[in-house]
Design an enzyme around this catalytic site. Structure first.
Site, PDB file in Angstrom:
ATOM      1  CB  ALA A 126      -0.918   0.018   1.214  1.00 52.59           C
ATOM      2  CB  SER A 127       0.583   4.490  -1.676  1.00 51.63           C
ATOM      3  OG  SER A 127       0.490   3.885  -2.947  1.00 51.63           O
ATOM      4  CB  THR A 128      -0.074   6.410   2.737  1.00 51.14           C
ATOM      5  OG1 THR A 128      -1.455   6.028   2.868  1.00 51.14           O
ATOM      6  CG2 THR A 128       0.102   7.209   1.456  1.00 51.14           C
TER       7      THR A 128
END
Length: 210
Positions: free
Chosen positions: A9-11
């Site tokens: 996931a990005s964040t």
């Protein structure tokens, strides 16, 4: 053949393990199981992914990487995508992605026909390249919309105060929203409080176009 699940996931606000249950069920329906899971919160546009590199190091020739979508593996530019593919091909690893049905044949009984195997590899490689290119374009489009949102907020006077404050806001935005750094790391690098990081990041997101 061992199957290694990769989740990204990005964040830190996003749940990297969100797709774990669906991937596990998919593999079990094929009579297989996942040998190990690797997950991390980092941008797919970067090759600096410790868990992905650890997976590639742990895997043996002929093993498989299981992902939910190709964009979990790559939102890379062309040069970095070529580099990652070379690392994968060096060990002859298979990519199995839920959004790429032709890749599911890797979980089926072994196909002895050399021509059929060659055709399936060619099709999968072509589809992987196409989906990786689409994922990259989506990433670039989002960046463009975010930039437009910043400019719109500035033009509408949403951010007031000295220019130094605007520069600080943009620094926080790039560190926190674009690069996905944690609140603590962003606050440290930008030399601001945790509360400021949260407030500025939320403000930019609120002005992001749909």
């Amino acid at each position: 053949m061992y199957i290694f699940g990769y989740l990204r996931a990005s964040t830190n606000e996003q749940d990297a393990q969100r797709a774990k249950s669906s991937l596990k069920s998919f593999v079990e329906e094929k009579g297989r199981r996942v040998a190990s899971w690797y997950w991390e919160n980092v941008s797919g546009a970067s090759l600096k992914r410790p868990e992905l590199m650890r997976l590639l190091d742990d895997a043996a020739p002929g093993d498989a990487i299981l992902i939910e979508q190709v964009d979990r593996l790559s939102r890379l530019n062309d040069e970095d995508w070529i580099t990652l593919k070379a690392l994968i091909q060096e060990k002859n690893l298979k990519i199995i992605s839920l959004d790429l049905p032709t890749s599911h044949t890797a979980l089926s009984a072994h196909i002895n026909d050399e021509f059929t195997n060659a055709m399936l590899r060619a099709i999968n490689n072509m589809m992987l390249d196409m989906l990786a290119a689409i994922a990259r374009k989506d990433y670039q489009d989002r960046r463009r919309r975010q930039k437009e949102g910043i400019e719109k907020a500035k033009n509408e006077g949403k951010f007031r105060g000295r220019q130094a404050d605007l520069n600080k806001h943009e620094q926080i935005y790039k560190l926190r929203v674009i690069n996905g750094l944690s609140i603590a790391d962003t606050a440290k690098l930008a030399d601001v409080s945790y509360r400021t990081v949260i407030r500025v990041a939320q403000s930019y997101k609120a002005n992001e176009p749909e």
